[in-house]
Design a protein around this motif. Structure first.
Motif, short mmCIF file in Angstrom:
data_model
loop_
_atom_site.label_atom_id
_atom_site.label_comp_id
_atom_site.label_asym_id
_atom_site.label_seq_id
_atom_site.Cartn_x
_atom_site.Cartn_y
_atom_site.Cartn_z
N TYR A 280 0.77 -1.18 0.13
CA TYR A 280 0.12 -0.07 0.14
C TYR A 280 1.02 1.27 -0.02
O TYR A 280 0.57 2.20 -0.77
N VAL A 281 1.94 1.11 0.73
CA VAL A 281 2.84 2.44 0.95
C VAL A 281 3.51 2.59 -0.58
O VAL A 281 3.72 3.72 -1.14
N ALA A 282 3.98 1.25 -1.11
CA ALA A 282 4.65 1.23 -2.51
C ALA A 282 3.66 2.11 -3.54
O ALA A 282 4.30 2.87 -4.22
N ALA A 283 2.45 1.71 -3.49
CA ALA A 283 1.40 1.99 -4.58
C ALA A 283 1.13 3.64 -4.19
O ALA A 283 1.22 4.31 -5.39
N LEU A 284 1.27 3.93 -3.00
CA LEU A 284 1.06 5.48 -2.70
C LEU A 284 2.21 6.46 -3.11
O LEU A 284 1.85 7.54 -3.69
N LYS A 285 3.37 5.91 -2.91
CA LYS A 285 4.45 6.59 -3.21
C LYS A 285 4.63 6.54 -4.80
O LYS A 285 5.03 7.41 -5.27
N GLU A 286 4.20 5.57 -5.36
CA GLU A 286 4.28 5.42 -7.01
C GLU A 286 3.14 6.66 -7.62
O GLU A 286 3.69 7.18 -8.67
N ILE A 287 2.30 7.18 -7.05
CA ILE A 287 1.51 8.10 -7.31
C ILE A 287 1.63 9.32 -6.77
O ILE A 287 0.63 10.55 -6.84
N GLY A 288 2.85 9.29 -5.91
CA GLY A 288 3.39 10.55 -5.51
C GLY A 288 2.58 11.52 -4.19
O GLY A 288 2.59 12.59 -4.07
N ILE A 289 2.09 10.34 -3.39
CA ILE A 289 1.29 10.79 -2.26
C ILE A 289 2.57 11.17 -1.19
O ILE A 289 3.32 10.17 -0.74
N PRO A 290 2.59 12.41 -0.79
CA PRO A 290 3.64 12.59 0.44
C PRO A 290 3.46 12.06 1.65
O PRO A 290 2.05 11.97 1.88
N GLY A 291 4.39 11.42 2.35
CA GLY A 291 4.30 10.84 3.46
C GLY A 291 3.41 9.77 3.55
O GLY A 291 2.79 9.26 4.63
N ALA A 292 3.42 9.07 2.41
CA ALA A 292 2.78 7.97 2.38
C ALA A 292 3.09 6.76 3.30
O ALA A 292 2.10 6.06 3.93
N ASP A 293 4.40 6.60 3.52
CA ASP A 293 4.76 5.61 4.67
C ASP A 293 4.15 6.04 5.94
O ASP A 293 3.65 4.84 6.64
N GLN A 294 4.22 7.09 6.31
CA GLN A 294 3.43 7.33 7.53
C GLN A 294 2.10 7.50 7.53
O GLN A 294 1.44 7.07 8.93
N LEU A 295 1.54 7.71 6.78
CA LEU A 295 -0.19 7.84 6.44
C LEU A 295 -0.40 6.31 6.67
O LEU A 295 -1.39 5.85 7.55
N MET A 296 0.14 5.45 5.84
CA MET A 296 -0.39 4.00 6.19
C MET A 296 0.32 3.27 7.51
O MET A 296 -0.52 2.31 7.81
N ASN A 297 1.09 3.86 8.05
CA ASN A 297 1.57 3.34 9.57
C ASN A 297 0.25 3.64 10.41
O ASN A 297 -0.14 2.91 11.45
N VAL A 298 -0.11 4.74 10.41
CA VAL A 298 -1.28 5.13 11.15
C VAL A 298 -2.34 4.21 10.97
O VAL A 298 -3.27 3.53 11.88
N VAL A 299 -2.63 3.93 9.63
CA VAL A 299 -3.89 2.88 9.23
C VAL A 299 -3.80 1.57 9.54
O VAL A 299 -4.51 0.90 10.49
N ILE A 300 -2.51 1.14 9.67
CA ILE A 300 -2.06 -0.15 10.20
C ILE A 300 -1.97 -0.28 11.53
O ILE A 300 -2.63 -1.27 12.18
N LEU A 301 -1.90 0.80 12.34
CA LEU A 301 -1.76 0.76 13.81
C LEU A 301 -3.34 0.72 14.15
O LEU A 301 -3.65 0.06 15.08
N VAL A 302 -4.05 1.33 13.60
CA VAL A 302 -5.52 1.31 13.64
C VAL A 302 -6.08 0.00 13.40
O VAL A 302 -6.84 -0.62 14.30
N ALA A 303 -5.52 -0.70 12.34
CA ALA A 303 -5.98 -2.10 12.14
C ALA A 303 -5.71 -2.99 13.01
O ALA A 303 -6.30 -3.91 13.49
N LEU A 304 -4.16 -2.84 13.54
CA LEU A 304 -3.96 -3.81 14.75
C LEU A 304 -4.56 -3.62 16.30
O LEU A 304 -4.86 -4.48 16.65
N LEU A 305 -4.96 -2.12 16.29
CA LEU A 305 -5.63 -2.12 17.53
C LEU A 305 -6.97 -2.53 17.45
O LEU A 305 -7.48 -3.12 18.34
N SER A 306 -7.51 -2.39 16.38
CA SER A 306 -9.06 -2.77 15.97
C SER A 306 -8.89 -4.29 16.41
O SER A 306 -9.96 -4.96 16.99
N ALA A 307 -7.97 -5.05 15.62
CA ALA A 307 -7.97 -6.60 15.80
C ALA A 307 -7.62 -6.78 17.37
O ALA A 307 -8.36 -8.02 17.81
N MET A 308 -6.88 -6.21 17.97
CA MET A 308 -6.50 -6.70 19.31
C MET A 308 -7.80 -6.40 20.17
O MET A 308 -8.23 -7.63 20.96
#
Length: 463
Positions: A281-309
């Motif tokens: 997901y980060v690779a795809a967002l970087k490919e289309i030039g979304i700034p800070g894609a890695d940190q944006l996805m880290n927030v989403v992944i954190l939410v997904a992990l906490l939700s699953a927990m």
């Protein structure tokens, strides 16, 4: 209390002492967001690296199997609403030993997953705050979600409502941006066409072996869909909630899983190093030039992990509670206070934290053995669901046809097709060195639980 639930009236819910604090909006969002698990964001990179663009086929095939499983589970859960879900259905269909085996194996899986998700979430936070201890963050998350689940079921529902809203919003935005980029109408991007689907070795670059590895990776990304049928028993209208969740499962799986995989492999070369190192997901967002894609996805992944927990603390406590209510475990776990099985919640949280301790203390033997033991549990549960539905459908038609609010498609043909698909996955797991150990370890635990459950059943029958 009787040793089997076969005499339970169809509309009676086991666990009547539990509160019904989940509203329809909670259940609807749990069903919607429950599809978007942490496995989709975390584990899909390895599948793409193995299968290439054919990962879309892998997710479509495994998604079809999951849709069949959800339909079968929905049929039984709408007819027999129960906090024990598939465990209670297995007991009703095959006897106490089956409910014991399916329930406790799933409980072990969920408790272990609570610890794993806590570790994953803590790893992200320590990346933002270097120098802080991971175990302290895990402990903080555990305290927050344990406290929320101890207080009232509506707290679990509220957490999941907002977690799900964030996950759905994030992946919907990703899909919109991805489709615009693929079409070449996103400012600053050119359409890649089909170059990434046909180049770098073609659509099936690693042959059928790569597709098999991708298929196995995709199957286990779908874990967590069962939570909605557990939660439905504590909602205002269990039957309506289950029926709605099951009927919308098809488009949710097609859109969120298969759709996002199609967007990623169209935008990014499958063999790009960033697909594994950064995540697809980060690779795809970087490919289309979304700034800070890695940190944006880290927030989403954190939410997904906490939700699953949060969901797994809830699910494990309700499965344990239901098992004990049916005479399948230590009685203190069924103690309810304020509409919540608080001892079961605490026990599940403690065991989850024990898994965290083992990951630091004995990572190469005890913890590794534990991970292998739960590796194929979800498939074992699916088998119990399919066999239970095969046996219960005729019984429901005879005894209470009005309870067939949700019906399995083309019964019994598609039930047998699903069982054949599960058998095929077991065979594929046995062929792959990385999954063979998981298959055998899970098989040993399942056999041990089945024997223990059967012995308990015979002893109770004699007494």
């Amino acid at each position: 209390m009787p040793s089997t639930t076969t005499q339970t009236p169809p509309q009676q819910q086991d666990g009547a002492a539990l509160s019904h604090g989940l509203k329809q909006r909670h259940l609807s969002m749990i069903a919607l967001g429950g599809v978007i698990g942490a496995g989709l964001f975390v584990g899909s990179g390895a599948g793409i690296a193995a299968a290439g663009p054919s990962i879309v086929i892998a997710y479509a095939v495994s998604g079809l199997l999951v849709m069949l499983v959800m339909r079968m589970l929905g049929e039984m859960s709408a007819a027999y609403p129960s906090s024990g879900s598939f465990s209670a259905h297995a007991e009703r269909a095959m006897g106490p030993w089956a409910g014991f085996t399916a329930g406790w194996s799933f409980w072990v899986l969920l408790c272990t997953a609570v610890g794993l998700e806590g570790i994953g979430a803590a790893h992200i936070v320590t990346g933002w705050l270097p120098g802080t201890p991971e175990w302290a963050w895990v402990a903080l998350f555990m305290v927050v979600f344990c406290g929320a689940n101890l207080a009232a079921v509506k707290n679990f529902g509220e957490f999941e409502f907002w977690f799900a809203a964030l996950k759905v919003g994030a992946i919907s935005l990703f899909l919109i941006l991805g489709v615009l980029a693929v079409a070449g109408v996103l400012p600053g991007t050119d359409s890649p066409g089909v170059s990434n689907l046909t180049g770098q070795g073609g659509f099936l670059p690693n042959g059928s072996e790569g597709l098999v590895i991708g298929l196995l990776a995709s199957v286990f990304a779908y874990g967590g869909l069962e939570t909605v049928t557990i939660a439905a028993a504590e909602s205002e209208n269990p039957v309506k909630g289950v029926a709605s969740a099951v009927r919308t499962a098809m488009w949710r799986i097609a859109l969120f899983y298969i759709g996002s995989m199609a967007v990623i492999v169209t935008l990014v070369p499958w063999d790009a190093e960033s697909v594994v190192t950064d995540g697809p997901y980060v690779a795809a967002l970087k490919e289309i030039g979304i700034p800070g894609a890695d940190q944006l996805m880290n927030v989403v992944i954190l939410v997904a992990l906490l939700s699953a927990m949060n969901a797994n603390i809830y699910g494990s406590s309700r499965i344990a509670y239901s098992l004990v209510e049916r005479g399948q475990g230590p009685k203190p776990l069924a103690k309810v206070s304020g509409g919540v099985p608080r001892v079961a919640v605490l026990t599940s949280c403690v065991l989850g934290f024990v898994c965290v301790v083992l990951s630091y203390w004995r990572p190469d033997d005890v913890f590794k053995w534990l991970l292998n033991m739960i590796g194929a549990v979800i498939l074992v549960v699916w088998v119990f669901i399919a066999v239970s539905q095969l046996l219960l459908r005729r019984r429901i038609e005879r005894e209470a046809p009005e309870n067939l609010v949700v019906r399995m498609w083309a019964f019994p043909v598609l039930t047998w097709v699903a069982l054949a698909g599960m058998a095929a996955i077991f065979v594929l797991m046995a062929r792959e060195p990385d999954t063979r150990t998981q298959l055998y370890s899970t098989g040993a635990m399942t056999l041990l639980l089945a024997v223990a459950g059967y012995v308990r059943q015979r002893v109770r029958a004699r007494s």
